[in-house]
Design a protein around this motif. Structure first.
Motif, PDB file in Angstrom:
ATOM      1  N   UNK A   1       0.701  -1.102  -0.027  1.00 42.04           N
ATOM      2  CA  UNK A   1      -0.132   0.001   0.021  1.00 42.04           C
ATOM      3  C   UNK A   1       0.828   1.392   0.229  1.00 42.04           C
ATOM      4  N   UNK A   2       2.038   1.065   0.512  1.00 48.30           N
ATOM      5  CA  UNK A   2       2.909   2.517   0.454  1.00 48.30           C
ATOM      6  C   UNK A   2       3.398   2.621  -0.958  1.00 48.30           C
TER       7      UNK A   2
ATOM      8  N   UNK B   1      -4.432  -5.295   7.921  1.00 48.34           N
ATOM      9  CA  UNK B   1      -4.323  -4.055   8.499  1.00 48.34           C
ATOM     10  C   UNK B   1      -3.029  -3.170   7.973  1.00 48.34           C
ATOM     11  N   UNK B   2      -2.175  -4.140   7.370  1.00 48.22           N
ATOM     12  CA  UNK B   2      -0.791  -3.607   6.854  1.00 48.22           C
ATOM     13  C   UNK B   2      -1.280  -2.530   6.021  1.00 48.22           C
ATOM     14  N   UNK B   3      -2.484  -2.613   5.292  1.00 43.73           N
ATOM     15  CA  UNK B   3      -2.808  -1.732   4.245  1.00 43.73           C
ATOM     16  C   UNK B   3      -3.042  -0.272   4.887  1.00 43.73           C
ATOM     17  N   UNK B   4      -3.712  -0.295   6.309  1.00 47.78           N
ATOM     18  CA  UNK B   4      -4.011   0.946   6.944  1.00 47.78           C
ATOM     19  C   UNK B   4      -2.899   1.419   7.348  1.00 47.78           C
TER      20      UNK B   4
ATOM     21  N   UNK C   1       2.220   6.626   5.050  1.00 44.62           N
ATOM     22  CA  UNK C   1       2.232   7.302   3.772  1.00 44.62           C
ATOM     23  C   UNK C   1       2.191   8.793   3.733  1.00 44.62           C
ATOM     24  N   UNK C   2       1.021   9.428   4.444  1.00 43.41           N
ATOM     25  CA  UNK C   2       0.918  10.789   4.417  1.00 43.41           C
ATOM     26  C   UNK C   2       2.147  11.695   5.103  1.00 43.41           C
ATOM     27  N   UNK C   3       2.339  10.914   5.905  1.00 40.83           N
ATOM     28  CA  UNK C   3       3.481  11.765   6.907  1.00 40.83           C
ATOM     29  C   UNK C   3       4.815  11.431   6.440  1.00 40.83           C
ATOM     30  N   UNK C   4       5.228  10.320   5.433  1.00 40.66           N
ATOM     31  CA  UNK C   4       6.589  10.333   4.972  1.00 40.66           C
ATOM     32  C   UNK C   4       6.787  10.562   3.476  1.00 40.66           C
ATOM     33  N   UNK C   5       5.787  10.459   2.724  1.00 36.64           N
ATOM     34  CA  UNK C   5       6.003  10.350   1.132  1.00 36.64           C
ATOM     35  C   UNK C   5       5.856  11.880   0.764  1.00 36.64           C
TER      36      UNK C   5
END
Length: 485
Positions: free
Chosen positions: A28-29, A176-179, A185-189
């Motif tokens: 998901x990342x 839950x890995x998707x979550x 993602x939003x805090x890193x990418x």
């Protein structure tokens, strides 16, 4: 392998489940990098519209759908260990290839650098947009082919390492890995993209694709050492193996396909109502999750004006996916019902899935309440996302409940294909709808322009799960193991 009746069982199966969780997080990342960089980093460079982005995500979805049909069969044929390695290897290469789309566009168009493309005007902008879209589609196709193998492989591993009563819970954990991927993602990418942009490495977004894509190669190195077939796993004792195989007696009595020495072909799978129940349940609902996954950052930017790398946007997306973490309990609920009532797994799952089909109805109020605070739609979308993940964990387990282990990945692949078609339709239609709504200032239920477009999609998402549940219940009213005809 030694064992006595009072030997305490090992718990190696949970380490394997942890690897599935890690793989799904990376999965998901990788697919989130584009959705979190296109609006603020990529679109200005390549002059993309919503329709351009919608086309790219739609092609990803349809290729993912077709690849799912064959990925499940591929995993069943090649085996879990090697099949999973191939899947994550291909998608990691595809993820990294996105980083070279800008360079390829510059070479094709004859422009020397990203700044020149940003400053381009007139007909040149159309050439840049079309060229770059094709390159991103090519990279996205490779990514989608690889990612199609994740869930068929993971569900097959779950069927190998967990008894039926625990499968929804273990599926919920790795799902839950998707979550977690969506949380990270939003805090890193966007932060990675902005950092590399500021230090002058490309336009920033390129390195975000490479850094995130490289995580898959790390997983591959670990998987080689962690995974073994349960019967050949020296770290697992006989007590744990007996626990995993507790369903065998029931399966022997029902004479499942694998005990007959035969295997279902891909086309034979389509002859069963159970296959269509899984496929149509996925078709009705997967598009909802993919819409939220691909368009939530754009929604926050379009409707509320927060760029993806601003603290407010990152916090909103983080909270949204933090709420979806509640889905872990959705996987545990069927086990609780089975233990307390003695219901068969399918009856317990359908009861639970009906409950989770009600929560997305809240999406009907997301856009209206958004007039008061942007927190209302974020919380509602988060609740709908948690319901989806709980639904998804159970629908995956429905396949492993009713099909032999030799056919599980194939059936999951068929379901993934149906879900991918759903995602294709919602993504391509959303892109064109949002552009059209903006151009003509469309009105719908008191909303104007792009907000009206989002409200229309939210309404469709709200009712999708109840429709999917009804279709599944009609096709398979009661629990029934697949037998050889």
């Amino acid at each position: 392998m030694k064992n006595t009746s009072n030997t305490k069982k090992t718990n190696y199966r949970w380490l394997v489940c942890g690897m599935l969780f890690f793989a799904t997080t990376v999965n998901y990342l990788d697919r989130q990098v584009l959705s979190l960089t296109w609006k603020d980093f990529i679109a200005p460079e390549f002059h993309w519209t919503d329709a351009d982005y919608g086309l790219i995500t739609a092609v990803f979805s349809i290729v993912y759908a077709v690849a799912n049909l064959f990925a499940g069969r591929f995993i069943d044929w090649l085996g879990t260990c090697r099949g999973y390695l191939w899947a994550i290897g291909v998608w990691s290469v595809g993820a990294c290839l996105h980083a070279f789309c800008g360079w390829a566009t510059e070479m094709t168009v004859g422009i020397s650098d990203a700044q020149s493309m940003i400053e381009a005007t007139g007909a040149v902008t159309s050439v840049i947009a079309i060229t770059s879209v094709y390159y991103f589609i090519a990279a996205r196709i490779i990514l989608s082919v690889g990612e199609a193998g994740n869930f068929p492989a993971a569900i097959k591993v779950t069927a190998e390492y967990f008894p039926k009563k625990d499968r929804a819970f273990s599926t919920a954990i790795f799902n839950a890995g998707a979550t977690i991927g969506a949380l990270i993602a939003p805090v890193s990418i966007p932060t990675l993209a902005r950092y590399f942009q500021q230090i002058g490495i490309g336009n920033g977004w390129e390195m975000a694709f490479i850094v995130i894509g490289a995580l898959g190669f790390l997983w591959m190195g670990l998987w080689v050492f962690v995974y073994k077939k349960p019967e050949r796993n020296k770290y697992m004792n006989a007590a744990e193996l007996t626990y995993i195989r507790q369903d065998n007696e029931e399966e022997k009595q029902a004479r499942p396909l694998e005990d007959e020495g035969q295997k279902l072909t891909l086309w034979q799978c389509f002859c069963y109502r159970q296959t269509w129940a899984v496929a149509l349940g996925k078709f009705m609902t997967d598009g909802v999750w993919w819409f939220f996954l691909f368009w939530a950052p754009a929604y926050i930017s379009d409707v509320y004006g927060f760029a993806s790398d601003t603290p407010t946007a990152q916090w909103l997306i983080f909270v949204l996916y933090a709420i979806t973490m509640l889905s872990v309990y959705g996987g545990k609920l069927p086990t609780i019902i089975i233990n307390r009532t003695g219901k068969n797994p399918y009856a317990a799952r359908m009861k639970v899935m009906f409950i989770f089909a009600l929560f997305p109805l809240l999406a009907l109020f997301a856009q209206p309440l958004g007039n008061y605070s942007y927190w209302f739609p974020i919380i509602i979308i988060g609740i709908a996302g948690a319901a989806h993940q709980s639904w998804s964990a159970n629908i995956y387990s429905v396949a492993s409940d009713m099909f032999s282990r030799s056919a599980v990945a194939t059936v999951i692949g068929i379901g993934g294909m149906a879900g991918g078609i759903s995602a294709f339709l919602i993504n391509i239609c959303s892109g064109y709808l949002f552009d059209y709504a903006t151009e003509v200032q469309m009105e719908f239920m008191g909303f104007v322009g792009k907000e009206a477009g989002y409200f229309i999609i939210f309404c469709l998402c709200a009712v999708a799960y109840l429709a999917g549940w009804c279709i599944m219940k009609v096709l398979v009213p009661q629990y029934k193991l697949i037998k050889v005809k």
